[in-house]
Design a protein around this motif. Structure first.
Motif, PDB file in Angstrom:
ATOM      1  N   TRP A  72      85.651  37.808  87.747  1.00 18.39           N
ATOM      2  CA  TRP A  72      85.184  36.434  87.622  1.00 18.39           C
ATOM      3  C   TRP A  72      85.696  35.811  86.327  1.00 18.39           C
ATOM      4  CZ3 TRP A  72      82.542  33.405  91.049  1.00 18.39           C
ATOM      5  CH2 TRP A  72      82.057  34.040  92.203  1.00 18.39           C
ATOM      6  N   MET A  73      85.975  34.505  86.399  1.00 17.48           N
ATOM      7  CA  MET A  73      86.454  33.786  85.226  1.00 17.48           C
ATOM      8  C   MET A  73      85.552  32.586  84.951  1.00 17.48           C
ATOM      9  SD  MET A  73      90.282  32.375  84.327  1.00 17.48           S
ATOM     10  CE  MET A  73      90.209  30.911  85.372  1.00 17.48           C
ATOM     11  N   TYR A  74      85.313  32.336  83.668  1.00 12.10           N
ATOM     12  CA  TYR A  74      84.407  31.278  83.234  1.00 12.10           C
ATOM     13  C   TYR A  74      85.067  30.441  82.144  1.00 12.10           C
ATOM     14  CZ  TYR A  74      81.197  34.856  85.077  1.00 12.10           C
ATOM     15  OH  TYR A  74      80.584  35.812  85.848  1.00 12.10           O
ATOM     16  N   THR A  75      84.571  29.209  81.994  1.00 14.94           N
ATOM     17  CA  THR A  75      84.878  28.450  80.788  1.00 14.94           C
ATOM     18  C   THR A  75      83.714  28.650  79.825  1.00 14.94           C
ATOM     19  OG1 THR A  75      86.173  26.771  81.936  1.00 14.94           O
ATOM     20  CG2 THR A  75      85.306  26.185  79.786  1.00 14.94           C
ATOM     21  N   VAL A  76      84.039  29.127  78.621  1.00 20.48           N
ATOM     22  CA  VAL A  76      83.031  29.371  77.592  1.00 20.48           C
ATOM     23  C   VAL A  76      83.293  28.419  76.431  1.00 20.48           C
ATOM     24  CG1 VAL A  76      82.109  31.048  75.954  1.00 20.48           C
ATOM     25  CG2 VAL A  76      82.790  31.789  78.243  1.00 20.48           C
ATOM     26  N   GLU A  77      82.258  27.703  76.032  1.00 20.20           N
ATOM     27  CA  GLU A  77      82.359  26.787  74.895  1.00 20.20           C
ATOM     28  C   GLU A  77      81.823  27.464  73.644  1.00 20.20           C
ATOM     29  OE1 GLU A  77      81.421  22.138  73.769  1.00 20.20           O
ATOM     30  OE2 GLU A  77      80.128  23.159  75.214  1.00 20.20           O
ATOM     31  N   ILE A  78      82.635  27.452  72.581  1.00 24.35           N
ATOM     32  CA  ILE A  78      82.266  28.041  71.296  1.00 24.35           C
ATOM     33  C   ILE A  78      82.314  26.947  70.243  1.00 24.35           C
ATOM     34  CG2 ILE A  78      82.794  29.838  69.607  1.00 24.35           C
ATOM     35  CD1 ILE A  78      84.339  31.308  71.794  1.00 24.35           C
ATOM     36  N   THR A  79      81.293  26.831  69.440  1.00 13.46           N
ATOM     37  CA  THR A  79      81.259  25.770  68.436  1.00 13.46           C
ATOM     38  C   THR A  79      82.232  26.086  67.299  1.00 13.46           C
ATOM     39  OG1 THR A  79      79.505  26.753  67.116  1.00 13.46           O
ATOM     40  CG2 THR A  79      78.825  25.334  68.951  1.00 13.46           C
ATOM     41  N   GLY A  80      82.730  25.030  66.678  1.00 10.48           N
ATOM     42  CA  GLY A  80      83.630  25.187  65.552  1.00 10.48           C
ATOM     43  C   GLY A  80      82.965  25.858  64.373  1.00 10.48           C
ATOM     44  N   THR A  81      81.668  25.614  64.188  1.00 11.37           N
ATOM     45  CA  THR A  81      80.978  26.235  63.061  1.00 11.37           C
ATOM     46  C   THR A  81      80.837  27.743  63.258  1.00 11.37           C
ATOM     47  OG1 THR A  81      78.879  25.588  64.099  1.00 11.37           O
ATOM     48  CG2 THR A  81      79.730  24.168  62.338  1.00 11.37           C
ATOM     49  N   ASP A  82      80.731  28.190  64.515  1.00 13.53           N
ATOM     50  CA  ASP A  82      80.705  29.632  64.765  1.00 13.53           C
ATOM     51  C   ASP A  82      82.086  30.240  64.524  1.00 13.53           C
ATOM     52  OD1 ASP A  82      78.027  30.209  65.428  1.00 13.53           O
ATOM     53  OD2 ASP A  82      78.299  29.406  67.440  1.00 13.53           O
ATOM     54  N   LEU A  83      83.131  29.513  64.897  1.00 12.43           N
ATOM     55  CA  LEU A  83      84.486  30.037  64.735  1.00 12.43           C
ATOM     56  C   LEU A  83      84.946  30.007  63.285  1.00 12.43           C
ATOM     57  CD1 LEU A  83      86.303  28.458  67.819  1.00 12.43           C
ATOM     58  CD2 LEU A  83      85.891  30.884  67.438  1.00 12.43           C
ATOM     59  N   TRP A  84      84.656  28.912  62.574  1.00 12.24           N
ATOM     60  CA  TRP A  84      85.275  28.699  61.265  1.00 12.24           C
ATOM     61  C   TRP A  84      84.277  28.526  60.122  1.00 12.24           C
ATOM     62  CZ3 TRP A  84      87.434  25.436  65.344  1.00 12.24           C
ATOM     63  CH2 TRP A  84      88.557  26.048  65.950  1.00 12.24           C
TER      64      TRP A  84
END
Length: 203
Positions: A168-180
């Motif tokens: 299965w494939m999904y679109t996952v949204e990650i916030t910029g504050t979590d990434l950077w």
């Protein structure tokens, strides 16, 4: 990556900077349509170039170097690959119809829209579609796409048989504050297409 300097976008960047770049893309697509390898194997061939070649080459030079190696590995030059029996005029038909990687799922989707998940911290030896910067990051499922060929199993060496078992494939949204970090723009987020084995539920 560290020590590679700032990324500076090129204003009004052309699609190709030279004619040979366009020919390299065309040849890569045309030879791929012969059926000697799939898109995941083609990507893996580029990623598997020696570091000295990969890191010192432009984008389409990497494609060119990988194409040379793929053609040799598939036996397209010496006729050992049975795909050479397919006529070149059929390449146009193959390119026009495309190749679908959607498959019927064998199991139900583990996640649904709105679920909180975390991408796994993985270090595969071969090809993967989960970028390093997005590993071990919390996110939210915003779309369920269906089941597709799993790149990590599909990108076997050219000449070997890929495993077509879908995931299965999904679109996952990650916030910029979590990434950077907390000083990043709080209005920025990144959406990634992520296969189910890349994910784990948030506790």
């Amino acid at each position: 990556m560290h020590c590679f300097g700032e990324v500076v976008p090129e204003e009004n960047e052309p699609v190709f900077h030279a004619d040979w770049e366009a020919r390299t893309l065309a040849l890569t697509l045309a030879t791929g349509a012969l059926g000697g390898w799939n898109i995941d194997q083609s990507r893996s061939a580029r990623e598997s170039l020696p570091p000295g070649v990969y890191l010192s080459s432009s984008y389409y030079r990497i494609w060119f170097e990988a194409l040379e190696r793929s053609i040799a590995a598939a036996g397209l030059l010496d006729g050992s690959h049975d795909g050479t029996a397919r006529s070149w005029p059929r390449i146009a038909d193959a390119l026009a119809t495309g190749t679908s990687y959607a498959r019927d799922p064998a199991t139900a989707a583990r996640y649904a829209v709105g679920d909180r998940v975390r991408t796994r911290m993985i270090h595969p030896a071969g090809h993967t579609r989960l970028p390093r910067y997005a590993r071990a990051q919390p996110g939210t499922i915003v779309r369920v796409h269906g089941a597709f060929v799993y790149p990590d199993r599909s990108a076997v060496p050219i000449g070997h048989h890929p495993d077509p078992t879908p995931e299965w494939m999904y679109t996952v949204e990650i916030t910029g504050t979590d990434l950077w970090g907390p000083e990043s723009d709080p209005t920025v987020s990144v959406c990634l297409e992520v296969w189910e084995p890349y994910l784990e539920p948030m506790s």
